[in-house]
Design an enzyme around this catalytic site. Structure first.
Site, PDB file in Angstrom:
ATOM      1  N   ASN A 178       0.820  -1.148  -0.094  1.00  0.00           N
ATOM      2  CA  ASN A 178      -0.001   0.068   0.038  1.00  0.00           C
ATOM      3  C   ASN A 178       0.667   1.088  -0.097  1.00  0.00           C
ATOM      4  OD1 ASN A 178      -2.180  -1.619  -0.246  1.00  0.00           O
ATOM      5  ND2 ASN A 178      -2.943  -1.405   2.069  1.00  0.00           N
ATOM      6  N   ARG A 211      -8.716  -1.931  -7.907  1.00  0.00           N
ATOM      7  CA  ARG A 211      -9.339  -0.744  -7.800  1.00  0.00           C
ATOM      8  C   ARG A 211      -8.108   0.383  -7.333  1.00  0.00           C
ATOM      9  NH1 ARG A 211     -10.685   1.022  -3.777  1.00  0.00           N
ATOM     10  NH2 ARG A 211     -12.511   1.871  -4.761  1.00  0.00           N
ATOM     11  N   CYS A 268     -15.792  -3.917  -4.203  1.00  0.00           N
ATOM     12  CA  CYS A 268     -15.137  -5.443  -3.908  1.00  0.00           C
ATOM     13  C   CYS A 268     -15.908  -6.072  -3.022  1.00  0.00           C
ATOM     14  CB  CYS A 268     -13.646  -5.175  -3.509  1.00  0.00           C
ATOM     15  SG  CYS A 268     -13.369  -4.277  -1.986  1.00  0.00           S
ATOM     16  N   PRO A 276     -16.441   3.734  -2.849  1.00  0.00           N
ATOM     17  CA  PRO A 276     -16.589   4.809  -4.117  1.00  0.00           C
ATOM     18  C   PRO A 276     -15.234   5.675  -4.004  1.00  0.00           C
ATOM     19  CG  PRO A 276     -17.580   5.170  -1.993  1.00  0.00           C
ATOM     20  CD  PRO A 276     -17.470   3.915  -1.883  1.00  0.00           C
ATOM     21  N   ASP A 321     -15.844   9.135  -4.769  1.00  0.00           N
ATOM     22  CA  ASP A 321     -16.529  10.290  -4.849  1.00  0.00           C
ATOM     23  C   ASP A 321     -15.380  11.456  -4.071  1.00  0.00           C
ATOM     24  OD1 ASP A 321     -17.431   8.904  -2.338  1.00  0.00           O
ATOM     25  OD2 ASP A 321     -18.343  10.520  -1.823  1.00  0.00           O
ATOM     26  N   ASP A 342      -6.942  -3.273   8.154  1.00  0.00           N
ATOM     27  CA  ASP A 342      -6.312  -4.250   7.506  1.00  0.00           C
ATOM     28  C   ASP A 342      -5.876  -5.514   8.363  1.00  0.00           C
ATOM     29  OD1 ASP A 342      -4.974  -2.270   4.831  1.00  0.00           O
ATOM     30  OD2 ASP A 342      -6.971  -2.892   5.237  1.00  0.00           O
ATOM     31  N   ILE A 382     -14.293   1.003   9.467  1.00  0.00           N
ATOM     32  CA  ILE A 382     -14.138   1.320   8.272  1.00  0.00           C
ATOM     33  C   ILE A 382     -14.896   1.158   7.011  1.00  0.00           C
ATOM     34  CG2 ILE A 382     -12.003   1.946   6.655  1.00  0.00           C
ATOM     35  CD1 ILE A 382     -11.797   3.285   9.453  1.00  0.00           C
ATOM     36  N   ARG A 413      -2.212 -11.245  -3.832  1.00  0.00           N
ATOM     37  CA  ARG A 413      -2.471  -9.638  -4.034  1.00  0.00           C
ATOM     38  C   ARG A 413      -1.364  -9.022  -3.220  1.00  0.00           C
ATOM     39  NH1 ARG A 413      -7.671  -7.581  -3.778  1.00  0.00           N
ATOM     40  NH2 ARG A 413      -6.398  -5.665  -4.366  1.00  0.00           N
TER      41      ARG A 413
HETATM   42  C1  EPZ Z   1      -6.664   2.075   1.422  1.00  0.00           C
HETATM   43  O1  EPZ Z   1      -7.913   1.779   0.621  1.00  0.00           O
HETATM   44  C2  EPZ Z   1      -6.089   0.678   1.378  1.00  0.00           C
HETATM   45  N1  EPZ Z   1      -5.632   0.320  -0.085  1.00  0.00           N
HETATM   46  C3  EPZ Z   1      -6.854  -0.402   1.997  1.00  0.00           C
HETATM   47  O2  EPZ Z   1      -6.061  -1.627   2.036  1.00  0.00           O
HETATM   48  C4  EPZ Z   1      -7.233   0.013   3.359  1.00  0.00           C
HETATM   49  O3  EPZ Z   1      -7.975  -1.128   4.087  1.00  0.00           O
HETATM   50  C5  EPZ Z   1      -8.001   1.356   3.560  1.00  0.00           C
HETATM   51  O4  EPZ Z   1      -7.155   2.257   3.101  1.00  0.00           O
HETATM   52  C6  EPZ Z   1      -8.053   1.904   4.879  1.00  0.00           C
HETATM   53  O5  EPZ Z   1      -6.936   1.947   5.668  1.00  0.00           O
HETATM   54  C7  EPZ Z   1      -4.722   0.884  -0.522  1.00  0.00           C
HETATM   55  O6  EPZ Z   1      -3.842   1.849   0.308  1.00  0.00           O
HETATM   56  C8  EPZ Z   1      -4.162   0.721  -1.888  1.00  0.00           C
HETATM   57  P1  EPZ Z   1     -10.442   4.596   2.159  1.00  0.00           P
HETATM   58  P2  EPZ Z   1      -8.756   3.034   0.409  1.00  0.00           P
HETATM   59  O7  EPZ Z   1     -10.306   5.602   1.053  1.00  0.00           O
HETATM   60  O8  EPZ Z   1      -7.898   4.217   0.249  1.00  0.00           O
HETATM   61  C9  EPZ Z   1     -14.771   5.434   2.089  1.00  0.00           C
HETATM   62  C10 EPZ Z   1      -5.556  -4.005   1.768  1.00  0.00           C
HETATM   63  O9  EPZ Z   1      -6.166  -5.139   2.310  1.00  0.00           O
HETATM   64  N2  EPZ Z   1     -14.584   6.199   1.172  1.00  0.00           N
HETATM   65  O10 EPZ Z   1      -9.370   5.126   3.363  1.00  0.00           O
HETATM   66  O11 EPZ Z   1      -9.795   2.615  -0.976  1.00  0.00           O
HETATM   67  C11 EPZ Z   1     -14.546   4.112   1.792  1.00  0.00           C
HETATM   68  O12 EPZ Z   1     -15.712   3.443   1.289  1.00  0.00           O
HETATM   69  C12 EPZ Z   1      -6.635  -2.762   1.484  1.00  0.00           C
HETATM   70  O13 EPZ Z   1      -4.577  -3.709   1.558  1.00  0.00           O
HETATM   71  C13 EPZ Z   1     -15.811   7.021   0.395  1.00  0.00           C
HETATM   72  O14 EPZ Z   1     -16.998   6.815   0.738  1.00  0.00           O
HETATM   73  O15 EPZ Z   1      -9.679   3.339   1.744  1.00  0.00           O
HETATM   74  C14 EPZ Z   1     -14.447   3.466   3.063  1.00  0.00           C
HETATM   75  O16 EPZ Z   1     -15.492   3.239   3.975  1.00  0.00           O
HETATM   76  C15 EPZ Z   1      -7.962  -3.058   1.579  1.00  0.00           C
HETATM   77  N3  EPZ Z   1     -15.439   7.895  -0.817  1.00  0.00           N
HETATM   78  C16 EPZ Z   1     -13.688   4.526   3.970  1.00  0.00           C
HETATM   79  O17 EPZ Z   1     -14.254   5.776   3.147  1.00  0.00           O
HETATM   80  C17 EPZ Z   1     -14.129   8.046  -1.218  1.00  0.00           C
HETATM   81  O18 EPZ Z   1     -13.912   8.728  -2.196  1.00  0.00           O
HETATM   82  C18 EPZ Z   1     -11.961   4.505   3.929  1.00  0.00           C
HETATM   83  O19 EPZ Z   1     -11.765   4.382   2.658  1.00  0.00           O
HETATM   84  C19 EPZ Z   1     -13.125   7.400  -0.643  1.00  0.00           C
HETATM   85  C20 EPZ Z   1     -13.316   6.441   0.383  1.00  0.00           C
END
Ligand code: EPZ
Length: 431
Positions: free
Chosen positions: A23, A93, A117, A123, A125, A306, A328, A398
């Site tokens: 990550n 993604r 996923c 999202p 957004d 995670d 989360i 992955r």
């Molecule tokens: C990152 O995902 C990590 N992936 C994830 O690791 C990790 O679980 C996650 O951060 C939380 O720590 C990478 O860094 C590649 P978020 P990310 O945006 O950025 C909501 C793994 O297992 N949200 O912090 O996609 C979202 O739905 C993976 O290695 C919106 O609503 O997570 C979630 O509920 C899985 N709108 C929350 O925020 C947005 O535009 C946190 O998501 C963005 C996010």
């Protein structure tokens, strides 16, 4: 498709080396799009998601090569395709991480909207609203997000209504070449965000406040090529430490950084583990049985989502009952149904899971559903009596580099077989 076979009940002992963080690597690779020169990467892990990101950059026209010292060289000066097609984005993604850098460099981007996923809708957004605040227009076009900023991006005040890791990373990268200053409020504080900021600064970006919830980026004309180092994978590190604890063994992870895992280490100590750290290694062992304790996943520096599935596996064989709150993601308990097949006692109620520890799990055929759920099933299989067969192993590939090799060197009885069930294709049967 491959399967992983585990004969459980063996206490794991020994030392394993952490790989570079998945990550961290993904945004670091995307950042090469901003660089006006070649970038050399150290400690990029060999993982499916990383390969997908490299494929995407090559598809865009970048020159991507490994040298004989396993350093990755990326030169995006020849890149001329500001897009990310569905066939690549659907497999990972996190491809959306190219959005910010591509718009910043080309003034245009067409990226397939990442689907959800197993763990949630996922999202982007907040990423898109941030780009609009920086002067871009955003439209949907048959499943693609089309972002235009023909006059370039300008600085903006961006207040995240909720913490988003890749949202913070995407907009930090977009802001590097923008005209003026961008402030990200309620920014993610994850170590991988700090790694990205350090890397961008080393190439000439003007960023401060990373690691806090307020990051300030002052736009510059260009950033150069250079050398980038990937931090240790804190999630992989904790997973191998958990493998030692769940089997009643004694495991040390080297080439890592204890400061990345404060919340996890505090929790396993509360559960009775003996933790010893140096500046680049962590050793965990358990005398007797772990005690149950509660966790609530939170953005960094809180307990990482995670590691929720892996910690649940530990609690499945702990003394007492624990309450695990997943705050989360909306669907990150997919591992529970599979753990129940192994004799675990877990009750789900919305975003809460109550785990009643049992003395012994039983091996069983189980199905991986997502990356970290797979890891928790491997941990449960290592502790269980009898054989566990994990299917859909591509999920675990992955995020974990050569997991059966690393566990095998700790004494696990584990092997990877093709679906056909033959231990062929040169697969070694580890200890
Ligand atoms: C990152 O995902 C990590 N992936 C994830 O690791 C990790 O679980 C996650 O951060 C939380 O720590 C990478 O860094 C590649 P978020 P990310 O945006 O950025 C909501 C793994 O297992 N949200 O912090 O996609 C979202 O739905 C993976 O290695 C919106 O609503 O997570 C979630 O509920 C899985 N709108 C929350 O925020 C947005 O535009 C946190 O998501 C963005 C996010």
């Amino acid at each position: 498709m491959d399967q992983i076979y585990i004969q459980g009940g063996v206490a794991l002992h020994g030392t394993v080396k952490s790989s570079g963080a998945k990550n961290a690597a993904l945004p670091l690779l995307a950042a090469s799009i901003l660089a006006d020169g070649p970038v050399v990467y150290h400690r990029i892990p060999h993982l499916l998601d990383v390969t997908t990101m490299m494929t995407l950059l090559s598809w865009q026209g970048a020159d991507v090569t490994y040298d004989d010292q396993h350093r990755l060289h990326i030169d995006t000066r020849s890149a001329d395709k500001p897009e990310a097609p569905y066939e690549l984005v659907k497999t990972m993604r996190a491809s959306s991480l190219v959005l910010g850098p591509v718009v910043a460099r080309f003034g245009h981007a067409k990226v397939s909207l990442p689907g959800g996923c197993a763990i949630g809708a996922r999202p982007i957004d907040l990423h898109l609203r941030g780009l609009e605040a920086m002067g871009a227009t955003v439209q949907m076009d048959h499943g693609d997000v089309v972002v235009d900023a023909p006059g370039g991006l300008h600085g903006a005040q961006i207040d995240f209504p909720q913490v988003t890791v890749t949202g913070t990373e995407n907009l930090m990268m977009a802001a590097v070449l923008a005209k003026g200053t961008t402030v990200l409020e309620n920014a993610a504080r994850e170590p991988e965000v700090v790694n990205l900021a350090d890397a961008l600064r080393s190439l000439g970006a003007d960023i401060e406040g990373d690691g806090t919830s307020r990051i300030v980026i002052r736009g510059v004309e260009r950033i150069s090529g250079g050398e980038i180092h990937t931090i240790a994978d804190r999630i992989e590190t904790a997973t191998y430490l958990a493998a030692g604890m769940i089997t009643g063994g004694d495991v040390t992870v080297t080439h890592t950084d204890p400061s990345l895992l404060t919340a996890f280490l505090e929790k396993v100590e509360e559960a009775g583990a003996v933790v010893e750290c140096t500046n680049d290694s962590i050793r965990c062992r358990v005398d007797g049985r772990l005690r149950a304790c509660d966790i609530q996943t939170m953005p960094h520096p809180g307990f990482p989502t995670d590691l929720q599935a892996q910690f649940m596996a530990l609690m499945c064989v702990a003394e007492g009952h624990s309450v695990i709150a997943e705050t989360i993601f909306e669907n990150r308990f997919m591992h529970v149904q599979e753990l129940l097949r192994m004799g675990a006692k877990v009750h789900l109620d919305g975003h809460l899971a109550t785990v009643h520890g049992v003395a012994q799990l039983a091996g069983a055929p189980v199905m991986a559903t997502d990356l970290r759920a797979s890891a928790s099933l491997v941990l449960a299989g290592l502790a269980a009596q009898g054989e566990t067969i994990l299917s859909r192993v591509y999920h675990i590939d992955r995020g974990y580099e050569r997991i059966e090799e690393k566990l095998g060197r700790l004494g696990a009885r584990i092997e990877r077989r093709s679906e056909a069930g033959h231990g062929d294709r040169g697969v070694m049967l580890y200890a």
